[in-house]
Write an enzyme that holds these catalytic residues in place. Structure first.
Site, PDB file in Angstrom:
ATOM      1  CD  GLU A 254      18.657  68.182  70.276  1.00 45.21           C
ATOM      2  OE1 GLU A 254      17.618  67.488  70.204  1.00 45.21           O
ATOM      3  OE2 GLU A 254      18.964  68.841  71.290  1.00 45.21           O
TER       4      GLU A 254
ATOM      5  CG  HIS B  47      46.122  54.953  61.510  1.00 44.54           C
ATOM      6  ND1 HIS B  47      46.717  55.205  60.296  1.00 44.54           N
ATOM      7  CD2 HIS B  47      46.802  55.695  62.423  1.00 44.54           C
ATOM      8  CE1 HIS B  47      47.699  56.069  60.462  1.00 44.54           C
ATOM      9  NE2 HIS B  47      47.773  56.375  61.738  1.00 44.54           N
TER      10      HIS B  47
ATOM     11  CG  ASP C 193      54.114  56.662  57.146  1.00 41.95           C
ATOM     12  OD1 ASP C 193      54.096  55.426  57.061  1.00 41.95           O
ATOM     13  OD2 ASP C 193      53.098  57.343  57.350  1.00 41.95           O
TER      14      ASP C 193
ATOM     15  CE  LYS D 127      53.736  60.807  57.715  1.00 41.05           C
ATOM     16  NZ  LYS D 127      52.469  60.323  57.296  1.00 41.05           N
TER      17      LYS D 127
ATOM     18  NE  ARG E  20      51.035  63.434  60.695  1.00 38.36           N
ATOM     19  CZ  ARG E  20      50.490  63.544  59.485  1.00 38.36           C
ATOM     20  NH1 ARG E  20      50.046  64.703  59.063  1.00 38.36           N
ATOM     21  NH2 ARG E  20      50.373  62.501  58.704  1.00 38.36           N
TER      22      ARG E  20
ATOM     23  CG  ASP F 163      42.357  63.435  55.279  1.00 33.76           C
ATOM     24  OD1 ASP F 163      41.471  63.919  54.563  1.00 33.76           O
ATOM     25  OD2 ASP F 163      42.396  63.630  56.515  1.00 33.76           O
TER      26      ASP F 163
ATOM     27  CB  ALA G  88      46.364  63.647  48.141  1.00 34.87           C
TER      28      ALA G  88
ATOM     29  CB  THR H 244      51.206  61.664  53.355  1.00 35.95           C
ATOM     30  OG1 THR H 244      50.737  62.462  54.436  1.00 35.95           O
ATOM     31  CG2 THR H 244      52.237  60.668  53.840  1.00 35.95           C
TER      32      THR H 244
ATOM     33  CB  SER I 125      42.318  35.106  60.303  1.00 41.01           C
ATOM     34  OG  SER I 125      42.252  33.786  60.771  1.00 41.01           O
TER      35      SER I 125
HETATM   36  C1  R5P Z   1      49.351  58.658  58.377  1.00 41.19           C
HETATM   37  O1  R5P Z   1      49.944  58.084  59.286  1.00 41.19           O
HETATM   38  C2  R5P Z   1      48.442  57.958  57.436  1.00 41.19           C
HETATM   39  O2  R5P Z   1      48.828  56.648  57.220  1.00 41.19           O
HETATM   40  C3  R5P Z   1      48.333  58.702  56.125  1.00 41.19           C
HETATM   41  O3  R5P Z   1      49.604  58.737  55.504  1.00 41.19           O
HETATM   42  C4  R5P Z   1      47.863  60.123  56.308  1.00 41.19           C
HETATM   43  O4  R5P Z   1      46.757  60.161  57.169  1.00 41.19           O
HETATM   44  C5  R5P Z   1      47.456  60.713  54.975  1.00 41.19           C
HETATM   45  O5  R5P Z   1      47.036  62.036  55.165  1.00 41.19           O
HETATM   46  P1  R5P Z   1      47.161  63.105  53.992  1.00 41.19           P
HETATM   47  O6  R5P Z   1      46.630  62.434  52.759  1.00 41.19           O
HETATM   48  O7  R5P Z   1      46.305  64.256  54.446  1.00 41.19           O
HETATM   49  O8  R5P Z   1      48.597  63.485  53.860  1.00 41.19           O
END
Ligand code: R5P
Length: 384
Positions: A69, A164, A207, A235, A237, A265, A267, A269, A360
């Site tokens: 916890e 995001h 993307d 791309k 998913r 994340d 890498a 993509t 802004s």
């Molecule tokens: C997806 O819509 C995000 O903008 C990134 O492209 C995505 O999260 C990257 O994830 P990873 O590096 O695991 O491919």
């Protein structure tokens, strides 16, 4: 403007003096504000901001009981203060989530005047819709919990960087969101990169969804008069953390490609997209990403991609603290990585909020942001 050349000591000192002078004019009072780092991995980020603003940080306790916890406590009074609570979302994301909720509860009990959550990388942002039947929507649950913790007596605000997707804002009803954006700074950074390369450049997204991000960068005053190409990868998913780049749209032959995304994340993509651009004749591919999560196997993939010259360099910001083990691997693998500090931007935003000035104006104004970042080195990551 943010630069990438090695600076001399005197250059560094003059940038330091310039920033001191810039922030001094805001004249913030320690007695009215409390800067709090919610987790030790965020301490150095918060320290840098405290130094710029000439404020101190408020000590806290954040620990775990034997059963797992969480326990948090403010180690000094914050009564009637405007609080800036910085929360990192890196490894152990779910622990940080519950700690955030506990901190809000503790801050309210301690009678904070106003609570500003600074969450540079907002968690669960990629879970912003249902892709399958009978699944949850992480973004909505996180927002609902923050809204529920919000009360009429305290003002709760959430400050985040490069959300995001813009529609995430609509998940929050009672929490006010300030989504800071990096596009102006990237405009200025790219201006420098293409000047240095003296090349025909293409700004690309891994993307289709990221094309909007690119359009904003291209519209900045630093780039709007340049004839830069645009490209994106298509791309699909295939599973969580897995996507397959099918094809690319745009002409990249013999061009210098700068790939932009909000998150790196695992890498997969970005490297898949970079490979596709190289296969289609790109001369060189650099990557600029805001949130460097770099979870397994990102570093192995980046090492291999750089060795095979699929990716030249990776530029990320400091919104996600790198763990010691990741730093060691970056150093061991010799990955070319540069880090843009967002601390200067966030410090300026805090200062302007205290003075009721436009936000802004800071992040949406390339001229202002270039001046703010003038002389600040885009440092090569050296494992420290
Ligand atoms: C997806 O819509 C995000 O903008 C990134 O492209 C995505 O999260 C990257 O994830 P990873 O590096 O695991 O491919």
């Amino acid at each position: 403007m943010i630069g990438s050349k090695k600076s001399t000591v005197s250059k560094h000192n003059s940038t330091k003096l310039r920033l001191q002078h810039h922030f001094k004019k805001y004249d913030l009072l320690d007695s009215k504000l409390a800067l709090i780092s919610a987790h030790r991995s965020m301490d150095s980020y918060v320290q840098k901001i405290a130094q710029l603003l000439n404020l101190r940080t408020t000590p806290i306790t954040n620990k775990k009981f034997a059963c797992g916890e969480s326990y948090v406590c403010l180690n000094e009074s914050i009564r009637n203060k405007i609080v800036y609570l910085f929360v990192p979302f890196t490894y152990n994301v779910n622990s940080r989530v519950i700690e955030t909720f506990f901190f809000i509860d503790a801050l309210k009990a301690a009678e904070a005047k106003e609570i500003n959550l600074i969450i540079p990388f907002l968690p669960y942002a990629r879970q912003d819709r249902r892709n399958h039947k009978r699944e949850h929507v992480g973004t909505r649950v996180f927002a609902t919990c923050l809204d529920a913790l919000n009360g009429s007596s305290t003002k709760l605000r959430l400050i985040t960087i490069d959300l995001h997707s813009p529609q995430i804002e609509s998940a929050y009803r009672d929490t006010h969101i300030e989504p800071l954006q990096m596009f102006s700074l990237y405009g200025s950074l790219i201006e420098g990169l293409i000047k240095k390369e003296n090349d025909v450049a293409v700004i690309a997204s891994p993307d289709f969804g990221g094309v909007k991000r690119i359009e904003k960068i291209l519209a900045t005053s630093a780039l709007k008069d340049k004839s830069l190409g645009v490209a994106f990868a298509y791309k699909k998913r295939t599973a969580h953390n897995k996507s397959e780049v099918k094809t690319i749209v745009g002409d990249v032959k013999d061009k210098y490609v700068i790939l932009i995304d909000d998150i790196i994340d695992t890498a997969g993509t970005l490297i898949d997209a970079a490979r596709m651009f190289k296969d289609n004749g790109a001369k060189k591919v650099d990557i600029i990403v805001t949130h460097g999560l770099l979870n397994d196997p990102a570093l192995e993939r980046m090492r291999d991609a750089q060795k095979k010259k699929i990716v030249h360099q990776l530029i990320i910001t400091d919104t996600v603290p790198l763990s010691e083990s990741k730093k060691e691997l970056i150093s061991e693998y010799g990955i070319k990585i540069k880090i843009i500090p967002t601390t200067v931007l966030v410090a300026d935003v805090i200062a302007r909020m205290q003075r009721d000035e436009s936000l802004s104006f800071v992040y949406g104004n390339t001229k202002y942001i270039s001046e703010l970042y003038k002389g600040i080195e885009l440092k090569k990551f050296d494992g420290k």
